[in-house]
Design a protein around this motif. Structure first.
Motif, PDB file in Angstrom:
ATOM      1  N   LEU A   1      41.245 -51.314 -14.101  1.00 58.37           N
ATOM      2  CA  LEU A   1      41.583 -51.354 -14.983  1.00 58.37           C
ATOM      3  C   LEU A   1      41.287 -50.828 -16.137  1.00 58.37           C
ATOM      4  O   LEU A   1      40.291 -49.822 -16.305  1.00 58.37           O
ATOM      5  CB  LEU A   1      39.842 -52.584 -15.133  1.00 58.37           C
ATOM      6  CG  LEU A   1      40.023 -53.452 -13.718  1.00 58.37           C
ATOM      7  CD1 LEU A   1      38.297 -54.346 -14.081  1.00 58.37           C
ATOM      8  CD2 LEU A   1      41.065 -54.828 -13.821  1.00 58.37           C
ATOM      9  N   LEU A   2      41.519 -50.805 -17.327  1.00 58.23           N
ATOM     10  CA  LEU A   2      41.023 -49.926 -19.003  1.00 58.23           C
ATOM     11  C   LEU A   2      40.919 -50.501 -19.626  1.00 58.23           C
ATOM     12  O   LEU A   2      41.239 -51.532 -20.064  1.00 58.23           O
ATOM     13  CB  LEU A   2      42.556 -48.740 -18.683  1.00 58.23           C
ATOM     14  CG  LEU A   2      42.518 -47.672 -19.382  1.00 58.23           C
ATOM     15  CD1 LEU A   2      43.840 -47.168 -19.236  1.00 58.23           C
ATOM     16  CD2 LEU A   2      43.086 -48.850 -21.670  1.00 58.23           C
ATOM     17  N   LEU A   3      40.193 -50.219 -20.663  1.00 57.32           N
ATOM     18  CA  LEU A   3      39.366 -50.216 -21.222  1.00 57.32           C
ATOM     19  C   LEU A   3      39.459 -49.395 -23.510  1.00 57.32           C
ATOM     20  O   LEU A   3      39.388 -48.698 -23.151  1.00 57.32           O
ATOM     21  CB  LEU A   3      37.802 -51.169 -21.714  1.00 57.32           C
ATOM     22  CG  LEU A   3      37.051 -51.329 -23.008  1.00 57.32           C
ATOM     23  CD1 LEU A   3      37.820 -52.979 -22.990  1.00 57.32           C
ATOM     24  CD2 LEU A   3      36.121 -51.663 -22.761  1.00 57.32           C
TER      25      LEU A   3
ATOM     26  N   PHE B   1      41.118 -59.186 -16.125  1.00 59.17           N
ATOM     27  CA  PHE B   1      40.324 -58.356 -16.699  1.00 59.17           C
ATOM     28  C   PHE B   1      39.852 -59.152 -18.597  1.00 59.17           C
ATOM     29  O   PHE B   1      39.524 -59.129 -18.485  1.00 59.17           O
ATOM     30  CB  PHE B   1      40.908 -57.133 -16.592  1.00 59.17           C
ATOM     31  CG  PHE B   1      40.018 -55.844 -17.631  1.00 59.17           C
ATOM     32  CD1 PHE B   1      38.657 -55.865 -17.393  1.00 59.17           C
ATOM     33  CD2 PHE B   1      40.479 -55.088 -18.523  1.00 59.17           C
ATOM     34  CE1 PHE B   1      37.802 -55.174 -17.687  1.00 59.17           C
ATOM     35  CE2 PHE B   1      39.298 -54.100 -19.108  1.00 59.17           C
ATOM     36  CZ  PHE B   1      38.125 -54.171 -18.819  1.00 59.17           C
ATOM     37  N   ARG B   2      41.353 -59.614 -18.919  1.00 51.46           N
ATOM     38  CA  ARG B   2      41.153 -59.749 -19.805  1.00 51.46           C
ATOM     39  C   ARG B   2      40.715 -61.773 -20.210  1.00 51.46           C
ATOM     40  O   ARG B   2      39.883 -61.337 -20.801  1.00 51.46           O
ATOM     41  CB  ARG B   2      42.988 -60.676 -20.706  1.00 51.46           C
ATOM     42  CG  ARG B   2      42.196 -61.164 -21.927  1.00 51.46           C
ATOM     43  CD  ARG B   2      44.522 -61.074 -22.525  1.00 51.46           C
ATOM     44  NE  ARG B   2      44.822 -62.629 -21.674  1.00 51.46           N
ATOM     45  CZ  ARG B   2      46.048 -61.988 -20.398  1.00 51.46           C
ATOM     46  NH1 ARG B   2      46.405 -60.935 -20.717  1.00 51.46           N
ATOM     47  NH2 ARG B   2      46.166 -63.567 -19.868  1.00 51.46           N
TER      48      ARG B   2
ATOM     49  N   ILE C   1      48.467 -52.246 -13.012  1.00 51.40           N
ATOM     50  CA  ILE C   1      46.470 -51.814 -13.936  1.00 51.40           C
ATOM     51  C   ILE C   1      46.697 -52.889 -14.934  1.00 51.40           C
ATOM     52  O   ILE C   1      47.381 -53.473 -15.027  1.00 51.40           O
ATOM     53  CB  ILE C   1      46.567 -50.447 -14.917  1.00 51.40           C
ATOM     54  CG1 ILE C   1      46.364 -49.974 -15.290  1.00 51.40           C
ATOM     55  CG2 ILE C   1      47.833 -50.676 -15.774  1.00 51.40           C
ATOM     56  CD1 ILE C   1      45.821 -48.471 -15.794  1.00 51.40           C
ATOM     57  N   ASP C   2      45.432 -52.808 -15.198  1.00 51.28           N
ATOM     58  CA  ASP C   2      45.355 -54.784 -16.077  1.00 51.28           C
ATOM     59  C   ASP C   2      44.224 -53.944 -17.431  1.00 51.28           C
ATOM     60  O   ASP C   2      43.378 -53.510 -17.602  1.00 51.28           O
ATOM     61  CB  ASP C   2      44.531 -55.566 -15.314  1.00 51.28           C
ATOM     62  CG  ASP C   2      44.135 -56.934 -16.282  1.00 51.28           C
ATOM     63  OD1 ASP C   2      44.681 -57.292 -17.119  1.00 51.28           O
ATOM     64  OD2 ASP C   2      43.754 -57.907 -15.325  1.00 51.28           O
ATOM     65  N   MET C   3      44.764 -54.733 -18.411  1.00 48.64           N
ATOM     66  CA  MET C   3      44.443 -53.661 -19.771  1.00 48.64           C
ATOM     67  C   MET C   3      44.386 -54.695 -21.253  1.00 48.64           C
ATOM     68  O   MET C   3      44.393 -55.872 -20.785  1.00 48.64           O
ATOM     69  CB  MET C   3      44.776 -52.412 -20.268  1.00 48.64           C
ATOM     70  CG  MET C   3      45.632 -51.256 -19.090  1.00 48.64           C
ATOM     71  SD  MET C   3      46.857 -49.578 -19.925  1.00 48.64           S
ATOM     72  CE  MET C   3      48.283 -51.340 -19.865  1.00 48.64           C
ATOM     73  N   VAL C   4      43.008 -53.820 -21.840  1.00 46.49           N
ATOM     74  CA  VAL C   4      42.706 -54.980 -22.736  1.00 46.49           C
ATOM     75  C   VAL C   4      42.056 -53.580 -24.115  1.00 46.49           C
ATOM     76  O   VAL C   4      41.573 -52.717 -23.716  1.00 46.49           O
ATOM     77  CB  VAL C   4      41.577 -55.826 -22.828  1.00 46.49           C
ATOM     78  CG1 VAL C   4      41.580 -56.523 -24.420  1.00 46.49           C
ATOM     79  CG2 VAL C   4      41.681 -57.049 -22.026  1.00 46.49           C
TER      80      VAL C   4
ATOM     81  N   GLU D   1      28.219 -53.552 -17.220  1.00 40.36           N
ATOM     82  CA  GLU D   1      26.969 -54.429 -16.575  1.00 40.36           C
ATOM     83  C   GLU D   1      27.414 -55.489 -15.271  1.00 40.36           C
ATOM     84  O   GLU D   1      26.457 -55.781 -14.218  1.00 40.36           O
ATOM     85  CB  GLU D   1      25.572 -54.380 -17.466  1.00 40.36           C
ATOM     86  CG  GLU D   1      25.227 -53.246 -17.551  1.00 40.36           C
ATOM     87  CD  GLU D   1      23.549 -53.586 -18.548  1.00 40.36           C
ATOM     88  OE1 GLU D   1      23.920 -54.366 -19.610  1.00 40.36           O
ATOM     89  OE2 GLU D   1      23.055 -52.721 -18.782  1.00 40.36           O
ATOM     90  N   GLY D   2      28.046 -56.501 -16.087  1.00 37.10           N
ATOM     91  CA  GLY D   2      28.611 -57.585 -15.713  1.00 37.10           C
ATOM     92  C   GLY D   2      29.732 -57.343 -14.705  1.00 37.10           C
ATOM     93  O   GLY D   2      30.491 -58.122 -14.490  1.00 37.10           O
ATOM     94  N   MET D   3      30.106 -56.077 -14.591  1.00 40.28           N
ATOM     95  CA  MET D   3      31.444 -55.528 -13.592  1.00 40.28           C
ATOM     96  C   MET D   3      31.149 -55.615 -12.024  1.00 40.28           C
ATOM     97  O   MET D   3      31.734 -55.713 -10.661  1.00 40.28           O
ATOM     98  CB  MET D   3      32.112 -54.752 -14.209  1.00 40.28           C
ATOM     99  CG  MET D   3      32.517 -54.330 -14.729  1.00 40.28           C
ATOM    100  SD  MET D   3      33.600 -53.051 -15.458  1.00 40.28           S
ATOM    101  CE  MET D   3      34.942 -53.296 -14.147  1.00 40.28           C
TER     102      MET D   3
END
Length: 485
Positions: A165-167, A407-408, A444-447, A480-482
């Motif tokens: 997961l990538l931010l 992730f989105r 990978i899942d990105m936003v 924190e919610g992950m």
């Protein structure tokens, strides 16, 4: 640290933004800021590595209870576009950015601010410094030379990273989650020049005070390219009187729309009054044409000395003028799938003349790879037809929209909880480093996101302080919610 920033600071975000701003960090000059990040990691006992590209990767293991949560990659770039006004003497190689606060806005003194992408660095350092934050394994990737071809992202080794997961923190609009970006390339045309000796009066023509801007984010706003406008001026001036061209330049970055351009011509001394009348007419015409999109446009002139000058041979001048007039520029096509999205564009960003050649640099963008290649071939055709050499460098792929993105969906859910409204899900015409991570990390899942900023890549760049805090708090909630993902 600015007193106002100190009073408004939250979790040391502005503390680190101030520290980062004090370090010179223009593209291609990454050593100082890269070493600053290394020293930060050492001082905090954070696991890090610095590679041959001067990228910095930092890792902070999960806090108790988050060991089974998915690792999160936080990503941004350390370099900034270095632009300044003509009257500014700031030395980007030796001096940091002095910060000024005006109400809710932070800006610099007649230079770019570096909020793109200093915000990402400030967020990452503040998050890693916060021992009260509950989080999964955090992996920070801070890359070099994003603004000049994404060389850091291209060369980065990700084999030691666990995150899927990538931010990406390299966007400029609170409330918008970016889900895809355009691909692009940088292309350079080098045209051989021949010179002859000419006696006469030198006259310097300057086009200035255009808005400029990011060639991805602002390309659709009909902002005038100073280099292209100067080519038009020289073309129309040539129709009215004889002159020879000695020097001509415009633009500093291939991905920034040129705000200024300057040409030095040689005329007969007794023709100056006639020249001034013609130029005055052209100036009035351009100001009238662009009164809405370029209200500050200035066409200036300075009378030089009479003497002997090395000017372009007429054939070289015609070839150069032909290329500058006829190469495409700006928006080329709009997306038929996403209303309002620019699909393909290009920007003539850098132009300068040397003794024996002219160098013209373009930034090409498209969410359709085949059309990106067509634009490149079109430029090559014009350049090579005129006897020039065309070279493509810095290609990067598009970050394609991912239909299924948990992730989105998670980020959207947290956004609705925090903001009491749905986020905007958008594609962007600018290029983002996400495109390379999509290739390097299968699945990978990105936003991408970021706070409100305006006029990046220009001396008018501004960052909203309140937005920067709100977005940081949102990122905290996401992290924190992950635990339950």
């Amino acid at each position: 640290m600015n007193q106002t920033l100190q009073e408004l600071d939250y979790k040391k975000v502005f503390h680190y933004f101030t520290e980062i701003s004090a370090v010179p960090r223009g593209s291609k000059h990454n050593t100082a800021i890269s070493n600053y990040l290394v020293e930060y990691a050492k001082s905090k006992g954070i696991t890090y590595r610095q590679d041959e590209y001067e990228n910095v990767v930092m890792i902070k293991e999960a806090t108790p209870g988050y060991e089974n949560a998915p690792a999160l990659i936080l990503q941004g770039h350390m370099d900034m576009v270095c632009e300044k006004t003509n009257d500014c003497t700031h030395d980007f190689l030796a001096e940091g950015i002095e910060l000024f606060v005006d109400g809710d806005l932070i800006h610099a003194d007649r230079t770019t601010l570096g909020g793109d992408d200093g915000v990402a660095l400030a967020y990452i350092l503040a998050l890693f410094d916060d021992d009260t934050l509950k989080h999964p394994r955090l992996e920070a990737i801070i890359t070099t030379d994003e603004e000049t071809g994404m060389d850091g992202a291209i060369g980065l080794d990700v084999s030691d990273l666990k995150g899927k997961l990538l931010l990406n923190i390299d966007s400029e609009g609170e409330g918008t989650l970016l889900t895809s970006s355009a691909g692009g390339l940088t292309a350079t045309c080098e045209l051989p020049l021949k010179r002859i000796t000419k006696k006469g009066l030198k006259v310097i023509i300057a086009i200035s005070d255009l808005q400029g801007g990011h060639s991805g984010a602002e390309i659709h706003k009909n902002r005038v390219n100073a280099t292209k406008l100067m080519a038009r001026l020289l073309f129309e001036l040539r129709e009215a009187m004889d002159y020879c061209l000695e020097e001509y330049n415009g633009g500093l970055k291939d991905n920034a729309i040129p705000r200024d351009s300057k040409a030095e011509i040689v005329i007969e001394e007794d023709e100056y009054d006639r020249f001034a009348d013609i130029l005055g007419g052209l100036s009035r015409k351009y100001k009238n044409e662009f009164i809405t999109n370029e209200p500050e446009l200035t066409v200036g002139v300075m009378k030089g000395e009479e003497g002997e000058y090395k000017v372009l041979h007429p054939t070289s001048f015609e070839k150069l003028l032909f290329i500058l007039l006829n190469t495409p520029n700006g928006v080329q096509s709009m997306s038929s799938a996403i209303p309002g999205l620019v699909e393909s564009s290009l920007n003539l960003g850098i132009f300068h003349m040397e003794d024996e050649k002219a160098v013209i640099c373009f930034s090409v963008r498209s969410s359709v790879n085949s059309y990106k290649e067509f634009i490149s071939k079109q430029l090559a055709y014009i350049c090579e037809f005129m006897g020039g050499e065309f070279v493509v460098r810095g290609q990067y792929p598009a970050w394609e929209f991912k239909k299924d993105s948990p992730f989105r969906e998670y980020l959207s859910k947290v956004f609705e909880e925090e903001y009491k409204k749905e986020p905007k899900l958008e594609a962007i015409h600018a290029g983002l480093e996400c495109s390379f991570f999509a290739e390097k990390v299968p699945g990978i899942d990105m936003v991408a996101l970021g706070p409100d900023m305006w006029d990046i890549h220009t001396p008018k760049e501004r960052l909203s302080l309140s937005s920067a805090v709100r977005v940081y708090k949102y990122v905290e909630k996401v992290i924190e919610g992950m635990k339950n993902l």
